[in-house]
Design a protein around this motif. Structure first.
Motif, PDB file in Angstrom:
ATOM      1  N   VAL A   1      41.085   2.317-115.944  1.00 38.17           N
ATOM      2  CA  VAL A   1      40.085   2.717-114.955  1.00 38.17           C
ATOM      3  C   VAL A   1      39.501   4.083-115.305  1.00 38.17           C
TER       4      VAL A   1
ATOM      5  N   ILE B   1      44.183  -5.824-110.720  1.00 40.40           N
ATOM      6  CA  ILE B   1      43.396  -4.586-110.724  1.00 40.40           C
ATOM      7  C   ILE B   1      42.429  -4.592-111.902  1.00 40.40           C
TER       8      ILE B   1
ATOM      9  N   HIS C   1      38.448  -4.373-110.901  1.00 42.40           N
ATOM     10  CA  HIS C   1      37.993  -2.982-110.800  1.00 42.40           C
ATOM     11  C   HIS C   1      36.535  -2.749-111.220  1.00 42.40           C
TER      12      HIS C   1
ATOM     13  N   SER D   1      40.777  -1.824-105.427  1.00 41.30           N
ATOM     14  CA  SER D   1      41.142  -2.829-106.429  1.00 41.30           C
ATOM     15  C   SER D   1      42.564  -3.323-106.202  1.00 41.30           C
TER      16      SER D   1
END
Length: 343
Positions: free
Chosen positions: A22, A287, A291, A325
């Motif tokens: 991320v 996730i 995301h 997320s």
């Protein structure tokens, strides 16, 4: 066969890697548009360079698990179980992103483009294609790792022909020689698969760990400095040193993996840390899948790396993306029958 014991340091690695993913995508969202001479670009470059290990770590964890001798992994089990699960995740998530970009609030409305994006997948779904490829050759890799010396030989070959040699491709004679050799048996990401097994089953001394950490730090520095130098030299942003198979990124990934393993051999997570790390690790796949949606959704509302100077905005935006997320991954995971395979 007795139940496999959970390897706690894998949970630590998964949690670190998904947070790093991320961070990487948050930093990359402006990295391509800013001039390399700006301080904001340099900050984004440093963030990006620090977390490039993330995807190799996921490959290495998978390799450490799928190449365990005690696991009964066959061509039949891969074709009937492991690969169909990945295909299911790809179909559902790629369908979601294709429909969102095709017919969502800012969609292009083109059925042809929507179908093309569905087949190719949104930018982060390349990982599913790569994992399917690795699953397909897992039976071959399991034979290779039966003899440890052969496994290291395989890694050495991959290091030379899939990591170092491609960096010399700009030299015409090297590019022509590689084309003639057609050394496609040495598959790049399979090196991480085998490395994960070898490092997971190795005994690391303190001295070996220190060398790993120093080489990893050097790898991060080479990534950041090399990217800045080459980008300013060429007058445009270049990802030459960002590639996952470059020696500098490999060194960083090996350092992170070894550090977690060494720690895991001597410590266990406290109750508090286990309650934090465990869920992030458990929902890391979900996730990863969701995301980008929240990254774009929040960016449309002014929450991105442009929020402030990247030194501050990247971690703030990363947290703002991670929280929803995680919540969505938690909810999706509870869909009957398929939730465990797609989140």
């Amino acid at each position: 066969m007795p139940a496999r014991q959970r390897i706690e340091y894998f949970d630590v690695l998964r949690a670190i890697a998904i947070i790093a993913v991320v961070v990487l995508h948050t930093a990359a969202s402006r990295w391509y548009t800013l001039p390399p001479s700006s301080t904001s670009w340099q900050a984004l470059n440093i963030y990006d360079s620090m977390v490039r290990f993330c995807v190799p770590i996921f490959f290495m964890i998978s390799g450490a698990l799928f190449l365990q001798p005690e696991r009964n992994i066959t061509v039949r089990s891969l074709m009937r179980k492991s690969i169909p699960r990945l295909l299911l995740a790809f179909v559902l998530w790629s369908g979601f992103y294709a429909a969102w970009h095709g017919f969502g609030p800012n969609g292009h409305g083109s059925i042809r483009n929507t179908l093309a994006q569905f087949v190719l997948g949104y930018y982060h779904l390349w990982f599913i294609y790569a994992m399917i490829g690795l699953y397909l050759i897992t039976p071959l890799l399991r034979k290779i790792v039966e003899v440890r010396a052969i496994a290291w030989y395989f890694v050495a070959l991959a290091g030379v022909f899939a990591s170092i040699a491609p960096m010399l491709v700009p030299v015409p004679v090297v590019a022509e020689a590689l084309d003639k050799a057609q050394l496609h048996l040495v598959l790049g990401y399979s090196m991480f698969f085998v490395l994960g097994h070898l490092l997971n089953t190795a005994t690391l001394s303190r001295k070996a760990l220190m060398w790993c950490l120093l080489s990893g730090l050097a790898g991060i520095i080479v990534t950041a400095v090399g990217t800045a130098w080459l980008s300013m030299l060429q007058g445009k942003n270049t990802v030459f040193f960002y590639q996952y198979l470059t020696p500098n990124v490999i060194a960083a990934a090996v350092a992170v993996f070894c550090a977690a393993k060494y720690w895991g051999e001597k410590h266990t997570l406290s109750f508090g840390w286990r309650r934090f790390i465990g869920p992030i690790s458990a929902y890391s796949f979900g996730i990863y899948m969701v995301h980008p949606f929240f990254q774009e959704f929040l960016a449309g509302r002014g929450i991105s790396s442009q929020l402030a100077h990247p030194v501050f905005s990247v971690p703030i935006t990363t947290l703002a993306i991670l929280i929803p997320s995680f919540i969505v991954a938690f909810v999706v995971r509870r869909i009957p029958k398929i939730g465990a395979y797609i989140a």
